[in-house]
Write a protein that holds these residues in place. Structure first.
Motif, mmCIF file in Angstrom:
data_model
loop_
_atom_site.group_PDB
_atom_site.id
_atom_site.type_symbol
_atom_site.label_atom_id
_atom_site.label_comp_id
_atom_site.label_asym_id
_atom_site.label_seq_id
_atom_site.Cartn_x
_atom_site.Cartn_y
_atom_site.Cartn_z
ATOM 1 N N ILE A 163 -5.558 -5.666 9.266
ATOM 2 C CA ILE A 163 -5.681 -5.805 7.804
ATOM 3 C C ILE A 163 -4.471 -6.540 7.230
ATOM 4 C CG2 ILE A 163 -5.826 -4.554 5.625
ATOM 5 C CD1 ILE A 163 -8.392 -4.511 7.244
ATOM 6 N N ALA A 164 -3.273 -6.165 7.662
ATOM 7 C CA ALA A 164 -2.064 -6.812 7.133
ATOM 8 C C ALA A 164 -2.018 -8.288 7.500
ATOM 9 C CB ALA A 164 -0.824 -6.092 7.647
ATOM 10 N N SER A 165 -2.360 -8.626 8.744
ATOM 11 C CA SER A 165 -2.357 -10.040 9.159
ATOM 12 C C SER A 165 -3.427 -10.832 8.429
ATOM 13 C CB SER A 165 -2.569 -10.140 10.670
ATOM 14 O OG SER A 165 -1.532 -9.477 11.372
ATOM 15 N N GLY A 166 -4.568 -10.188 8.148
ATOM 16 C CA GLY A 166 -5.606 -10.880 7.394
ATOM 17 C C GLY A 166 -5.202 -11.149 5.954
ATOM 18 N N ARG A 167 -4.427 -10.258 5.393
ATOM 19 C CA ARG A 167 -3.986 -10.435 4.002
ATOM 20 C C ARG A 167 -2.823 -11.423 3.910
ATOM 21 N NH1 ARG A 167 -5.346 -6.507 0.246
ATOM 22 N NH2 ARG A 167 -3.269 -6.557 -0.712
ATOM 23 N N ALA A 272 -4.909 -14.592 -0.368
ATOM 24 C CA ALA A 272 -6.010 -15.218 -1.108
ATOM 25 C C ALA A 272 -6.024 -14.746 -2.556
ATOM 26 C CB ALA A 272 -7.345 -14.897 -0.429
ATOM 27 N N ALA A 273 -5.808 -13.437 -2.746
ATOM 28 C CA ALA A 273 -5.795 -12.909 -4.115
ATOM 29 C C ALA A 273 -4.615 -13.459 -4.903
ATOM 30 C CB ALA A 273 -5.749 -11.381 -4.083
ATOM 31 N N GLU A 274 -3.446 -13.555 -4.235
ATOM 32 C CA GLU A 274 -2.272 -14.102 -4.926
ATOM 33 C C GLU A 274 -2.491 -15.564 -5.293
ATOM 34 O OE1 GLU A 274 0.375 -12.410 -5.916
ATOM 35 O OE2 GLU A 274 -0.503 -10.576 -5.122
ATOM 36 N N GLN A 275 -3.104 -16.342 -4.376
ATOM 37 C CA GLN A 275 -3.379 -17.742 -4.681
ATOM 38 C C GLN A 275 -4.365 -17.860 -5.834
ATOM 39 O OE1 GLN A 275 -1.914 -20.515 -3.244
ATOM 40 N NE2 GLN A 275 -2.958 -21.532 -4.954
ATOM 41 N N ALA A 276 -5.380 -16.975 -5.827
ATOM 42 C CA ALA A 276 -6.339 -16.993 -6.930
ATOM 43 C C ALA A 276 -5.666 -16.640 -8.248
ATOM 44 C CB ALA A 276 -7.486 -16.016 -6.629
ATOM 45 N N ARG A 282 -2.188 -20.721 -13.707
ATOM 46 C CA ARG A 282 -2.004 -22.144 -14.001
ATOM 47 C C ARG A 282 -3.075 -22.640 -14.970
ATOM 48 N NH1 ARG A 282 -1.449 -25.511 -8.600
ATOM 49 N NH2 ARG A 282 -1.309 -27.152 -10.187
ATOM 50 N N ARG A 283 -4.328 -22.217 -14.718
ATOM 51 C CA ARG A 283 -5.417 -22.641 -15.615
ATOM 52 C C ARG A 283 -5.192 -22.110 -17.021
ATOM 53 N NH1 ARG A 283 -9.415 -20.095 -17.586
ATOM 54 N NH2 ARG A 283 -9.044 -18.280 -16.244
ATOM 55 N N ARG A 284 -4.801 -20.828 -17.106
ATOM 56 C CA ARG A 284 -4.584 -20.229 -18.425
ATOM 57 C C ARG A 284 -3.401 -20.867 -19.137
ATOM 58 N NH1 ARG A 284 -4.332 -13.973 -17.157
ATOM 59 N NH2 ARG A 284 -3.685 -13.944 -19.357
ATOM 60 N N SER A 285 -2.324 -21.156 -18.386
ATOM 61 C CA SER A 285 -1.158 -21.780 -19.008
ATOM 62 C C SER A 285 -1.472 -23.199 -19.472
ATOM 63 C CB SER A 285 0.019 -21.791 -18.040
ATOM 64 O OG SER A 285 -0.285 -22.541 -16.874
ATOM 65 N N ALA A 286 -2.271 -23.950 -18.650
ATOM 66 C CA ALA A 286 -2.659 -25.298 -19.062
ATOM 67 C C ALA A 286 -3.530 -25.252 -20.313
ATOM 68 C CB ALA A 286 -3.391 -26.000 -17.914
ATOM 69 N N GLN A 287 -4.469 -24.296 -20.352
ATOM 70 C CA GLN A 287 -5.325 -24.153 -21.529
ATOM 71 C C GLN A 287 -4.502 -23.773 -22.747
ATOM 72 O OE1 GLN A 287 -8.540 -24.947 -21.690
ATOM 73 N NE2 GLN A 287 -8.519 -24.506 -23.894
ATOM 74 N N ALA A 288 -3.552 -22.851 -22.554
ATOM 75 C CA ALA A 288 -2.689 -22.442 -23.672
ATOM 76 C C ALA A 288 -1.867 -23.619 -24.176
ATOM 77 C CB ALA A 288 -1.779 -21.295 -23.226
ATOM 78 N N LEU A 289 -1.385 -24.473 -23.243
ATOM 79 C CA LEU A 289 -0.605 -25.649 -23.651
ATOM 80 C C LEU A 289 -1.472 -26.632 -24.418
ATOM 81 C CD1 LEU A 289 2.061 -27.152 -23.560
ATOM 82 C CD2 LEU A 289 1.381 -28.122 -21.363
ATOM 83 N N ARG A 290 -2.703 -26.851 -23.921
ATOM 84 C CA ARG A 290 -3.606 -27.759 -24.645
ATOM 85 C C ARG A 290 -3.931 -27.227 -26.032
ATOM 86 N NH1 ARG A 290 -5.836 -28.455 -19.378
ATOM 87 N NH2 ARG A 290 -7.253 -26.699 -19.714
ATOM 88 N N ASN A 291 -4.160 -25.929 -26.149
ATOM 89 C CA ASN A 291 -4.438 -25.346 -27.466
ATOM 90 C C ASN A 291 -3.244 -25.505 -28.397
ATOM 91 O OD1 ASN A 291 -6.956 -24.554 -26.568
ATOM 92 N ND2 ASN A 291 -6.310 -22.471 -26.041
ATOM 93 N N TRP A 292 -2.053 -25.331 -27.838
ATOM 94 C CA TRP A 292 -0.852 -25.486 -28.674
ATOM 95 C C TRP A 292 -0.713 -26.935 -29.151
ATOM 96 C CZ3 TRP A 292 3.631 -28.400 -27.813
ATOM 97 C CH2 TRP A 292 4.674 -28.160 -28.704
ATOM 98 N N VAL A 293 -0.963 -27.881 -28.232
ATOM 99 C CA VAL A 293 -0.866 -29.295 -28.621
ATOM 100 C C VAL A 293 -1.892 -29.618 -29.703
ATOM 101 C CG1 VAL A 293 -1.200 -31.662 -27.803
ATOM 102 C CG2 VAL A 293 0.094 -30.025 -26.407
#
Length: 415
Positions: A163-167, A272-276, A282-293
């Motif tokens: 389990i640990a090696s898979g994670r 995998a969960a950490e990458q997700a 990143r997606r949320r921060s990019a969206q927040a930056l676009r909304n701010w702009v």
């Protein structure tokens, strides 16, 4: 001559010492003893069985002898690791010079008694503060090396490592295989725990074992093991048994895992969960930056649409004619004022000319001054009386177009 046995000149023979030791031990009488069976030897055809009873909390043991029928007819099946209570009498065998306990009764320790003893130990350790949550050490987020104490080729070892090696594929393990039940479990586990705790590369230690009966899990409620876990400087995760099992080492450890699989999930993050999660952040921060702009662009557009910024010269154009009209009015008023003041000045100058001495001189008058060599021209006194100009007095006569100098001949008597 010295007493027997008190000097090398008068020693006791072996038989004398052995006999005296046997007599002293024979005075001890019978005793009840509790421990774990470490060895059991029932020889076929022999009327005597030989056992070794071990103290689970210390590296000490006793040799036992008993009738073979007592082992065969015991209330529970006797085997290595079984906890028993025996009643016997200490004996010293002079022929071999060995000590043993001659057992006359063997009783199994019931589950109820084991649970009661575990509860008494739990209250003792709790009173000493070994369960205090403030003493719990934090588990590292991503340990360099994980120490694993478990049975050899056990399901717990496979579950934790798989389990640990898979994670987190880069995870490293330092595995120590020990007995996880029976009379030797506590000593081996404590030794492995000390070795992993002393290893500077090990950041966390997992104590793992699958489920089992109360007797199987008894080593993990041993006082010696619990105190060893509490003394570790490296964080310890207890993953013993399944969810309902709760040995005392669970309470002493820095983290309790319900199962070995749960321990593997808690000790390393899921790559995998950490990458997700990173992708989501990143997606949320990019969206927040676009909304701010967009919000800031909307503010700028609103400012630019205001008349003062859209047509900044409009206010000046609206006031330009008014400024020109005011300038014309001011110039006309100033010209009129200058003309009026000019006329007034001319009138004043004409009046001044009329009233001034030059005009009087132009009408034929003259100004006569007494000339004195000691006085300057500006300080010459004006002649006001004939008495001021006796004969021979030099006089300066000022007329309209200049001045002449003359000498007085005195007063005119005819006048």
């Amino acid at each position: 001559m010295s007493e027997p046995g008190q000097s090398p000149d008068n020693p006791w023979p072996v038989r004398a010492v052995a006999t005296r030791v046997a007599k002293w031990i024979d005075r001890l009488g019978t005793v009840w003893v509790e421990g774990q069976i470490a060895q059991l030897n029932v020889r076929h055809g022999s009327p005597t069985a030989f056992l070794v009873l071990r103290d689970p909390a210390a590296d000490m043991s006793l040799s036992l002898t008993c009738p073979r029928d007592l082992v065969v007819n015991a209330p529970v099946k006797l085997a290595e690791g079984v906890q028993v209570i025996v009643h016997g009498k200490p004996q010293f065998y002079t022929a071999r010079g060995s000590f043993s306990l001659r057992v006359s009764d063997i009783r199994a320790v019931g589950v109820g008694e084991l649970l009661a003893r575990i509860d008494r130990l739990r209250r003792l350790l709790e009173a000493e503060g070994l369960f205090d949550r403030r003493l719990k050490r934090p588990i590292p987020f991503l340990p360099n090396t994980i120490g694993l104490i478990t049975g050899r080729a056990s399901a717990a070892e496979h579950d934790v490592m798989a389990i640990a090696s898979g994670r987190w594929p880069a995870v490293a393990f330092a595995v120590r295989n020990t007995a996880v039940q029976g009379p030797n479990a506590v000593a081996q586990i404590v030794e492995a725990l000390a070795a992993l705790d002393a290893d500077p590369h090990v950041d966390v230690i997992i104590l793992a074992r699958g489920g089992g009966s109360v007797e199987d899990l008894l080593p993990f409620s041993d006082e010696t093991l619990c105190r060893a876990v509490a003394a570790c400087t490296t964080p310890v995760i207890s993953a013993v048994g399944h969810e309902p099992d709760n040995p005392l080492c669970d309470l002493v450890a820095d983290l309790r895992a319900a199962t070995p699989t749960d321990a593997a999930k808690r000790v390393v993050p899921d790559a995998a969960a950490e990458q997700a999660q990173v992708d989501d952040l990143r997606r949320r921060s990019a969206q927040a930056l676009r909304n701010w702009v967009r919000r800031e662009q909307h503010v700028i557009d609103g400012l630019r649409s205001r008349p003062v910024l859209a047509r900044p010269l409009q206010a000046l154009d609206a006031r330009a004619e008014e400024v020109h009209r005011a300038r014309r009015t001011a110039r006309r008023d100033i010209s009129r004022l200058i003309a009026a003041e000019t006329d007034r000045l001319e009138h004043l100058r004409a009046r001044l000319s009329t009233l001034g001495p030059a005009a009087t001189l132009a009408r034929g008058y003259a100004v006569v001054q007494v000339v004195d060599a000691r006085e300057s021209g500006e300080d010459r006194p004006i002649l006001r009386s004939v008495d001021d100009a006796p004969a021979g007095t030099r006089l300066r006569v000022r007329v309209a177009d200049g001045a002449i100098t003359t000498v007085s001949e005195g007063a005119d008597e005819a006048h």
